[in-house]
Design a protein around this motif. Structure first.
Motif, PDB file in Angstrom:
ATOM      1  N   ARG A  18       4.320   0.163 -25.818  1.00 59.60           N
ATOM      2  CA  ARG A  18       3.616   0.228 -26.852  1.00 59.60           C
ATOM      3  C   ARG A  18       2.173   0.668 -26.353  1.00 59.60           C
ATOM      4  O   ARG A  18       1.873   1.834 -26.706  1.00 59.60           O
ATOM      5  CB  ARG A  18       3.014  -1.529 -27.262  1.00 59.60           C
ATOM      6  N   THR A  19       1.946   0.524 -24.874  1.00 66.67           N
ATOM      7  CA  THR A  19       1.369   1.561 -24.036  1.00 66.67           C
ATOM      8  C   THR A  19       1.071   2.866 -24.272  1.00 66.67           C
ATOM      9  O   THR A  19      -0.410   3.653 -24.279  1.00 66.67           O
ATOM     10  CB  THR A  19       1.389   1.009 -23.006  1.00 66.67           C
TER      11      THR A  19
ATOM     12  N   LYS B 111       7.408  -2.453 -15.797  1.00 65.48           N
ATOM     13  CA  LYS B 111       6.018  -2.497 -16.609  1.00 65.48           C
ATOM     14  C   LYS B 111       6.449  -3.597 -17.882  1.00 65.48           C
ATOM     15  O   LYS B 111       6.089  -4.180 -18.201  1.00 65.48           O
ATOM     16  CB  LYS B 111       5.949  -1.564 -17.057  1.00 65.48           C
ATOM     17  N   GLY B 112       8.516  -3.693 -18.452  1.00 63.63           N
ATOM     18  CA  GLY B 112       8.566  -4.280 -19.125  1.00 63.63           C
ATOM     19  C   GLY B 112       8.788  -4.058 -20.882  1.00 63.63           C
ATOM     20  O   GLY B 112       8.342  -3.111 -20.225  1.00 63.63           O
ATOM     21  N   TYR B 113       9.639  -4.401 -21.143  1.00 62.45           N
ATOM     22  CA  TYR B 113       9.979  -3.686 -22.357  1.00 62.45           C
ATOM     23  C   TYR B 113       8.780  -3.410 -23.399  1.00 62.45           C
ATOM     24  O   TYR B 113       8.403  -2.343 -23.711  1.00 62.45           O
ATOM     25  CB  TYR B 113      10.941  -4.753 -23.406  1.00 62.45           C
TER      26      TYR B 113
ATOM     27  N   GLU C 204      -1.463   5.956 -25.346  1.00 62.76           N
ATOM     28  CA  GLU C 204      -1.613   7.535 -24.422  1.00 62.76           C
ATOM     29  C   GLU C 204      -1.760   8.890 -25.740  1.00 62.76           C
ATOM     30  O   GLU C 204      -1.634   9.237 -26.123  1.00 62.76           O
ATOM     31  CB  GLU C 204      -1.076   6.758 -23.801  1.00 62.76           C
ATOM     32  N   VAL C 205      -0.071   8.334 -26.444  1.00 69.17           N
ATOM     33  CA  VAL C 205      -0.088   9.879 -27.009  1.00 69.17           C
ATOM     34  C   VAL C 205      -0.591   9.889 -28.463  1.00 69.17           C
ATOM     35  O   VAL C 205      -0.886  11.025 -28.709  1.00 69.17           O
ATOM     36  CB  VAL C 205       1.778   9.255 -27.640  1.00 69.17           C
ATOM     37  N   GLU C 206      -0.864   8.628 -29.038  1.00 71.29           N
ATOM     38  CA  GLU C 206      -1.927   8.838 -30.035  1.00 71.29           C
ATOM     39  C   GLU C 206      -2.802   9.046 -29.495  1.00 71.29           C
ATOM     40  O   GLU C 206      -3.968   9.722 -30.969  1.00 71.29           O
ATOM     41  CB  GLU C 206      -1.602   7.461 -30.702  1.00 71.29           C
TER      42      GLU C 206
ATOM     43  N   SER D 234      10.060  -4.412 -29.420  1.00 72.36           N
ATOM     44  CA  SER D 234       9.040  -3.616 -28.438  1.00 72.36           C
ATOM     45  C   SER D 234       8.155  -2.467 -29.028  1.00 72.36           C
ATOM     46  O   SER D 234       6.890  -1.992 -28.726  1.00 72.36           O
ATOM     47  CB  SER D 234       9.148  -3.596 -27.028  1.00 72.36           C
ATOM     48  N   GLY D 235       9.458  -1.519 -29.707  1.00 70.75           N
ATOM     49  CA  GLY D 235       8.989  -0.312 -30.392  1.00 70.75           C
ATOM     50  C   GLY D 235       9.435   1.322 -30.126  1.00 70.75           C
ATOM     51  O   GLY D 235       8.838   1.985 -30.536  1.00 70.75           O
ATOM     52  N   TYR D 236      10.688   0.361 -28.779  1.00 67.78           N
ATOM     53  CA  TYR D 236      11.428   1.751 -29.268  1.00 67.78           C
ATOM     54  C   TYR D 236      12.133   2.429 -30.204  1.00 67.78           C
ATOM     55  O   TYR D 236      12.142   1.433 -30.659  1.00 67.78           O
ATOM     56  CB  TYR D 236      12.620   1.594 -28.267  1.00 67.78           C
ATOM     57  N   SER D 237      11.910   3.563 -30.404  1.00 65.54           N
ATOM     58  CA  SER D 237      12.530   4.438 -31.745  1.00 65.54           C
ATOM     59  C   SER D 237      14.356   4.534 -31.546  1.00 65.54           C
ATOM     60  O   SER D 237      14.540   4.575 -32.651  1.00 65.54           O
ATOM     61  CB  SER D 237      12.013   5.710 -31.933  1.00 65.54           C
TER      62      SER D 237
END
Length: 385
Positions: free
Chosen positions: A285-286, A279-281, A290-292, A37-40
């Motif tokens: 990404r959203t 909101k799900g895994y 928003e951070v970007e 999902s994109g977690y670091s």
């Protein structure tokens, strides 16, 4: 993706958003979902020595909606116990997670006997964990629920023992339920903490007024939501300049703006938990988008450059401006006639008319409440001459 790389407890992360220790990180299958999902990185579900803490009561989740009419407050009220097995099972979970994931894997342990902390930490290190989070702060655990325990001293002793036994980073997860979280954080730093997780949830209770009994399983449960973030930020911003290790924020962050707030306060990473349930895994990404977007808007090239920036502008109580006076000035051309501001003035300066709010600048105290209540930017705060 922009340069969002950060260093947390000596571990390089592609970006600051970690999957927090929850039921959503309970085994390697869920950890793989987090990575995809994109977690670091992932903090695995905590393993607990106290056996009763390995079994969940039912039902145990509830969304509590409450608050003043016209406003809203949401609490994710949950009672979720620890990892489902003992340290032998947990060893296998850490091992299998490391085997299948390429991002950092942080183990999480919660013990009740002093000597066991070291044994659990060693098992996690041998299984391949990149770091171990020690959790004397579990809000339902014996060390917190029994007030006879000195959580401050227990945390420091557990840290020292783990540091003696393992070479991987050791990260205490703190609780705000101590006499002075800042003092505890400083003592943990001096005892060798590689990082600090601030802060574990506290427990609360909700009551069904019809049955006159506590809801769900009949007892206390953890409670959290965006409303809890202000307390987390308060302790991070004062702790950041006084400790050597890095800080991970947890408890209340749910979107990109709230992640940015944690970084500005002094956190190097932010752990998301409740949003994985609600909101799900893939919601991470959203959050990253928003951070970007914030980095684009503010011209930030490296996200690590903003860590602790808000603390540089933090004023001591003696420095607060108590002399400048303000008044509220409405622009009625923007008013949508929602009347949300009509009851809020305790100084009798605001009169609500057919055109919208009329405000007497001589009566206005300049508190800013009416401006904050308005969601259409109708009311501007101006300096009095």
């Amino acid at each position: 993706m922009k340069n969002m790389k950060v260093n947390y407890a000596g571990i390089e992360l592609e970006h600051p958003i970690l999957a927090a220790s929850t039921g959503a990180t309970r085994d390697w299958q869920q950890a793989v979902k987090c990575e995809e999902s994109g977690y670091s990185g992932v903090v695995l579900k905590s393993v607990q020595e106290e056996e009763i803490m390995r079994y969940n009561p039912f039902p145990r989740f509830k969304i509590i909606r409450s608050g003043i009419p016209g406003f809203s407050s949401t609490t994710f009220y949950s009672y979720e116990q620890a990892y489902h097995g003992g340290i032998e099972d947990y060893y296998e979970t850490v091992y299998q997670t490391k085997k299948r994931c390429s991002f950092p894997v942080i183990a999480s342990i919660n013990c009740i006997n002093p000597e066991t902390w070291g044994e659990y930490a060693v098992a996690c290190e041998q299984a391949g964990a990149d770091a171990v989070e020690i959790v004397p702060s579990c809000p339902s655990g014996l060390l917190v629920r029994d007030p006879s325990h000195d959580n401050h001293s227990i945390s420091i002793a557990a840290l020292k023992l783990c540091k003696e036994k393992v070479k991987i980073p050791v990260i205490p997860k703190m609780t705000a339920q101590v006499a002075n979280p800042l003092y505890t954080a400083i003592c943990l730093s001096e005892a060798g903490a590689d990082g600090l997780t601030m802060s574990n949830r506290t427990t609360g209770i909700d009551i069904d007024v019809d049955t006159m009994a506590p809801v769900l399983h009949g007892g206390v449960a953890g409670h959290g939501g965006s409303w809890a973030l202000n307390g987390v930020l308060r302790w991070i911003i004062v702790t950041y300049p006084k400790v050597k290790g890095t800080i991970s924020a947890t408890g209340g962050a749910t979107n990109g703006e709230e992640v940015i707030k944690c970084l500005l306060a002094g956190a190097n990473s932010v752990q998301l938990g409740a949003v994985m349930y609600l909101k799900g895994y893939d919601y991470v990404r959203t959050v990253l988008q928003e951070v970007e977007a914030y980095m684009d808007r503010m011209g930030v090239e490296r996200l690590s450059d903003i860590i602790g920036k808000a603390g540089e502008r933090m004023l001591a109580m003696e420095e607060y401006d108590r002399s400048t006076r303000y008044y509220a000035s409405p622009d009625l051309s923007k008013c949508k006639k929602c009347a949300q501001c009509s009851p809020v003035c305790i100084y009798d300066a605001l009169t609500y008319t057919e055109e919208g709010p009329r405000i007497d600048p001589d009566k206005c105290d300049g508190c800013g409440l009416c401006s904050s209540v308005c969601r259409s930017d109708v009311i501007e705060m101006k300096k009095k001459k």
